[in-house]
Scaffold this motif. Structure first.
Motif, PDB file in Angstrom:
ATOM      1  N   PHE A  16      77.892  34.061  46.565  1.00  0.00           N
ATOM      2  CA  PHE A  16      79.215  33.445  46.595  1.00  0.00           C
ATOM      3  C   PHE A  16      79.310  32.417  45.479  1.00  0.00           C
ATOM      4  CE2 PHE A  16      81.937  29.922  48.185  1.00  0.00           C
ATOM      5  CZ  PHE A  16      83.141  30.613  48.245  1.00  0.00           C
ATOM      6  N   THR A  17      80.370  32.529  44.674  1.00  0.00           N
ATOM      7  CA  THR A  17      80.641  31.539  43.627  1.00  0.00           C
ATOM      8  C   THR A  17      81.912  30.781  43.989  1.00  0.00           C
ATOM      9  OG1 THR A  17      82.032  32.956  42.251  1.00  0.00           O
ATOM     10  CG2 THR A  17      79.641  33.084  41.891  1.00  0.00           C
ATOM     11  N   GLN A  18      82.164  29.703  43.279  1.00  0.00           N
ATOM     12  CA  GLN A  18      83.355  28.896  43.538  1.00  0.00           C
ATOM     13  C   GLN A  18      84.645  29.702  43.380  1.00  0.00           C
ATOM     14  OE1 GLN A  18      83.481  25.139  41.359  1.00  0.00           O
ATOM     15  NE2 GLN A  18      81.250  25.123  41.275  1.00  0.00           N
ATOM     16  N   GLU A  19      84.617  30.702  42.531  1.00  0.00           N
ATOM     17  CA  GLU A  19      85.822  31.498  42.261  1.00  0.00           C
ATOM     18  C   GLU A  19      86.022  32.629  43.272  1.00  0.00           C
ATOM     19  OE1 GLU A  19      83.450  30.920  39.694  1.00  0.00           O
ATOM     20  OE2 GLU A  19      84.595  29.114  39.200  1.00  0.00           O
ATOM     21  N   ASP A  20      84.997  32.940  44.057  1.00  0.00           N
ATOM     22  CA  ASP A  20      85.078  34.048  45.010  1.00  0.00           C
ATOM     23  C   ASP A  20      85.925  33.698  46.229  1.00  0.00           C
ATOM     24  OD1 ASP A  20      83.448  35.773  43.552  1.00  0.00           O
ATOM     25  OD2 ASP A  20      81.617  35.106  44.556  1.00  0.00           O
ATOM     26  N   ASN A  21      86.385  34.740  46.888  1.00  0.00           N
ATOM     27  CA  ASN A  21      87.032  34.615  48.192  1.00  0.00           C
ATOM     28  C   ASN A  21      85.933  34.883  49.216  1.00  0.00           C
ATOM     29  OD1 ASN A  21      88.170  35.437  50.696  1.00  0.00           O
ATOM     30  ND2 ASN A  21      90.085  35.991  49.689  1.00  0.00           N
ATOM     31  N   LEU A  22      85.538  33.852  49.974  1.00  0.00           N
ATOM     32  CA  LEU A  22      84.413  33.989  50.902  1.00  0.00           C
ATOM     33  C   LEU A  22      84.657  35.093  51.914  1.00  0.00           C
ATOM     34  CD1 LEU A  22      81.649  33.024  51.832  1.00  0.00           C
ATOM     35  CD2 LEU A  22      82.776  31.219  53.151  1.00  0.00           C
ATOM     36  N   GLU A  23      85.876  35.214  52.398  1.00  0.00           N
ATOM     37  CA  GLU A  23      86.184  36.247  53.381  1.00  0.00           C
ATOM     38  C   GLU A  23      85.964  37.645  52.795  1.00  0.00           C
ATOM     39  OE1 GLU A  23      89.325  36.669  57.001  1.00  0.00           O
ATOM     40  OE2 GLU A  23      89.906  35.491  55.256  1.00  0.00           O
ATOM     41  N   ALA A  24      86.232  37.819  51.515  1.00  0.00           N
ATOM     42  CA  ALA A  24      86.083  39.120  50.862  1.00  0.00           C
ATOM     43  C   ALA A  24      84.624  39.449  50.538  1.00  0.00           C
ATOM     44  CB  ALA A  24      86.921  39.161  49.585  1.00  0.00           C
ATOM     45  N   GLY A  73      83.734  28.820  60.025  1.00  0.00           N
ATOM     46  CA  GLY A  73      83.069  27.694  60.655  1.00  0.00           C
ATOM     47  C   GLY A  73      83.336  26.410  59.882  1.00  0.00           C
ATOM     48  N   HIS A  74      83.478  25.314  60.593  1.00  0.00           N
ATOM     49  CA  HIS A  74      83.786  24.035  59.957  1.00  0.00           C
ATOM     50  C   HIS A  74      82.541  23.386  59.372  1.00  0.00           C
ATOM     51  CE1 HIS A  74      87.736  23.336  62.383  1.00  0.00           C
ATOM     52  NE2 HIS A  74      87.714  24.478  61.733  1.00  0.00           N
ATOM     53  N   GLN A  75      82.716  22.817  58.192  1.00  0.00           N
ATOM     54  CA  GLN A  75      81.633  22.100  57.536  1.00  0.00           C
ATOM     55  C   GLN A  75      82.223  21.151  56.497  1.00  0.00           C
ATOM     56  OE1 GLN A  75      78.646  24.628  55.875  1.00  0.00           O
ATOM     57  NE2 GLN A  75      77.238  22.951  55.520  1.00  0.00           N
ATOM     58  N   PHE A  76      81.673  19.949  56.428  1.00  0.00           N
ATOM     59  CA  PHE A  76      82.072  18.893  55.497  1.00  0.00           C
ATOM     60  C   PHE A  76      83.406  18.250  55.866  1.00  0.00           C
ATOM     61  CE2 PHE A  76      79.641  21.883  52.708  1.00  0.00           C
ATOM     62  CZ  PHE A  76      78.473  21.156  52.715  1.00  0.00           C
ATOM     63  N   ALA A  77      84.333  19.037  56.342  1.00  0.00           N
ATOM     64  CA  ALA A  77      85.637  18.531  56.769  1.00  0.00           C
ATOM     65  C   ALA A  77      86.039  19.387  57.963  1.00  0.00           C
ATOM     66  CB  ALA A  77      86.650  18.664  55.636  1.00  0.00           C
ATOM     67  N   LYS A  78      87.127  19.065  58.574  1.00  0.00           N
ATOM     68  CA  LYS A  78      87.589  19.859  59.716  1.00  0.00           C
ATOM     69  C   LYS A  78      88.355  21.076  59.209  1.00  0.00           C
ATOM     70  CE  LYS A  78      85.931  17.076  62.778  1.00  0.00           C
ATOM     71  NZ  LYS A  78      84.544  17.311  63.085  1.00  0.00           N
ATOM     72  N   THR A  79      87.679  21.838  58.355  1.00  0.00           N
ATOM     73  CA  THR A  79      88.280  23.025  57.772  1.00  0.00           C
ATOM     74  C   THR A  79      87.201  24.089  57.583  1.00  0.00           C
ATOM     75  OG1 THR A  79      89.634  23.841  55.940  1.00  0.00           O
ATOM     76  CG2 THR A  79      87.987  22.191  55.400  1.00  0.00           C
ATOM     77  N   GLY A  80      87.611  25.334  57.486  1.00  0.00           N
ATOM     78  CA  GLY A  80      86.679  26.439  57.366  1.00  0.00           C
ATOM     79  C   GLY A  80      85.887  26.414  56.065  1.00  0.00           C
ATOM     80  N   ARG A  81      84.720  27.042  56.127  1.00  0.00           N
ATOM     81  CA  ARG A  81      83.841  27.092  54.952  1.00  0.00           C
ATOM     82  C   ARG A  81      84.500  27.795  53.774  1.00  0.00           C
ATOM     83  NH1 ARG A  81      80.152  28.003  59.210  1.00  0.00           N
ATOM     84  NH2 ARG A  81      78.816  26.176  59.466  1.00  0.00           N
ATOM     85  N   LYS A  82      85.427  28.697  54.016  1.00  0.00           N
ATOM     86  CA  LYS A  82      86.080  29.374  52.893  1.00  0.00           C
ATOM     87  C   LYS A  82      86.805  28.370  51.999  1.00  0.00           C
ATOM     88  CE  LYS A  82      89.973  30.795  55.809  1.00  0.00           C
ATOM     89  NZ  LYS A  82      90.608  31.968  56.414  1.00  0.00           N
ATOM     90  N   TYR A  83      87.113  27.192  52.550  1.00  0.00           N
ATOM     91  CA  TYR A  83      87.728  26.124  51.759  1.00  0.00           C
ATOM     92  C   TYR A  83      86.716  25.032  51.392  1.00  0.00           C
ATOM     93  CZ  TYR A  83      91.878  28.306  53.754  1.00  0.00           C
ATOM     94  OH  TYR A  83      92.822  29.209  54.144  1.00  0.00           O
ATOM     95  N   SER A  84      85.860  24.664  52.356  1.00  0.00           N
ATOM     96  CA  SER A  84      84.965  23.526  52.126  1.00  0.00           C
ATOM     97  C   SER A  84      83.780  23.869  51.216  1.00  0.00           C
ATOM     98  CB  SER A  84      84.463  22.948  53.452  1.00  0.00           C
ATOM     99  OG  SER A  84      83.661  23.866  54.160  1.00  0.00           O
ATOM    100  N   TRP A  85      83.277  25.096  51.272  1.00  0.00           N
ATOM    101  CA  TRP A  85      82.154  25.452  50.398  1.00  0.00           C
ATOM    102  C   TRP A  85      82.521  25.352  48.920  1.00  0.00           C
ATOM    103  CZ3 TRP A  85      78.835  30.064  52.595  1.00  0.00           C
ATOM    104  CH2 TRP A  85      78.029  29.587  53.648  1.00  0.00           C
ATOM    105  N   PRO A  86      83.633  25.959  48.465  1.00  0.00           N
ATOM    106  CA  PRO A  86      83.952  25.834  47.029  1.00  0.00           C
ATOM    107  C   PRO A  86      84.116  24.373  46.601  1.00  0.00           C
ATOM    108  CG  PRO A  86      85.283  27.562  48.012  1.00  0.00           C
ATOM    109  CD  PRO A  86      84.583  26.854  49.143  1.00  0.00           C
ATOM    110  N   ALA A  87      84.729  23.562  47.442  1.00  0.00           N
ATOM    111  CA  ALA A  87      84.918  22.145  47.107  1.00  0.00           C
ATOM    112  C   ALA A  87      83.573  21.425  46.999  1.00  0.00           C
ATOM    113  CB  ALA A  87      85.811  21.474  48.145  1.00  0.00           C
ATOM    114  N   GLN A  88      82.674  21.688  47.945  1.00  0.00           N
ATOM    115  CA  GLN A  88      81.365  21.040  47.928  1.00  0.00           C
ATOM    116  C   GLN A  88      80.523  21.544  46.758  1.00  0.00           C
ATOM    117  OE1 GLN A  88      80.795  18.527  49.953  1.00  0.00           O
ATOM    118  NE2 GLN A  88      78.719  18.112  49.220  1.00  0.00           N
ATOM    119  N   MET A  89      80.643  22.830  46.457  1.00  0.00           N
ATOM    120  CA  MET A  89      79.919  23.393  45.317  1.00  0.00           C
ATOM    121  C   MET A  89      80.370  22.729  44.017  1.00  0.00           C
ATOM    122  SD  MET A  89      80.009  27.393  46.467  1.00  0.00           S
ATOM    123  CE  MET A  89      79.260  28.096  44.988  1.00  0.00           C
ATOM    124  N   LYS A  90      81.664  22.530  43.879  1.00  0.00           N
ATOM    125  CA  LYS A  90      82.188  21.866  42.688  1.00  0.00           C
ATOM    126  C   LYS A  90      81.660  20.437  42.613  1.00  0.00           C
ATOM    127  CE  LYS A  90      86.429  20.994  40.168  1.00  0.00           C
ATOM    128  NZ  LYS A  90      87.874  21.194  40.101  1.00  0.00           N
TER     129      LYS A  90
END
Length: 138
Positions: A16-24, A73-90
């Motif tokens: 998974f990269t920051q540009e990817d869609n985690l769900e996909a 699943g929620h991580q870093f914020a009260k939001t799903g990893r599909k949003y929080s992972w790219p932000a944390q990776m950046k």
């Protein structure tokens, strides 16, 4: 990879990269329960699990299985990893995550997902004196 995970035959992985869609890109089981481990540059940074074994020995799992737990699943914020992972990776300048998943409770294996997660975390703690950095509360 941790020896606790070697015995599980229903497994997979994806990057998974920051540009990817985690769900996909997530190819984890949508019906299975178990554990997932996340690496950044060959460093274990997170361990997670889904599925609860009931008193009668059956598994209670949420709809969407490992796939849903990884993606939403929620991580870093009260939001799903599909949003929080790219932000944390950046934030941490991480280019790519490698995610490995394992069904630990199915017709072939009867290992409690949270127990396997705990074993992996305990071994990491024993080896490193701390938990993986994304397992620590932010």
């Amino acid at each position: 990879m941790y020896k606790e995970l070697e015995k599980f035959t229903v497994k997979g992985n994806f990057t998974f990269t920051q540009e990817d869609n985690l769900e996909a890109v997530c190819n984890a089981s949508e019906t299975g329960s178990g554990v997932f481990v996340v690496y950044a540059a060959k460093e274990l940074i997170m361990v997670g699990s889904t599925g609860t074994v009931q008193n009668d020995g059956t598994l209670k799992s949420k709809n969407g299985g490992l796939h849903d737990k990884i993606v939403n699943g929620h991580q870093f914020a009260k939001t799903g990893r599909k949003y929080s992972w790219p932000a944390q990776m950046k934030k941490e300048s991480i280019d790519t995550l490698e995610v490995f998943w394992f069904e630990t409770f199915n017709s072939d294996a009867k290992s409690i997902p949270t127990s396997v997660e705990g074993q992996v975390l305990q071994n990491f703690l024993d080896e490193n004196g701390k938990l993986p950095r994304w397992n620590v509360a932010f």
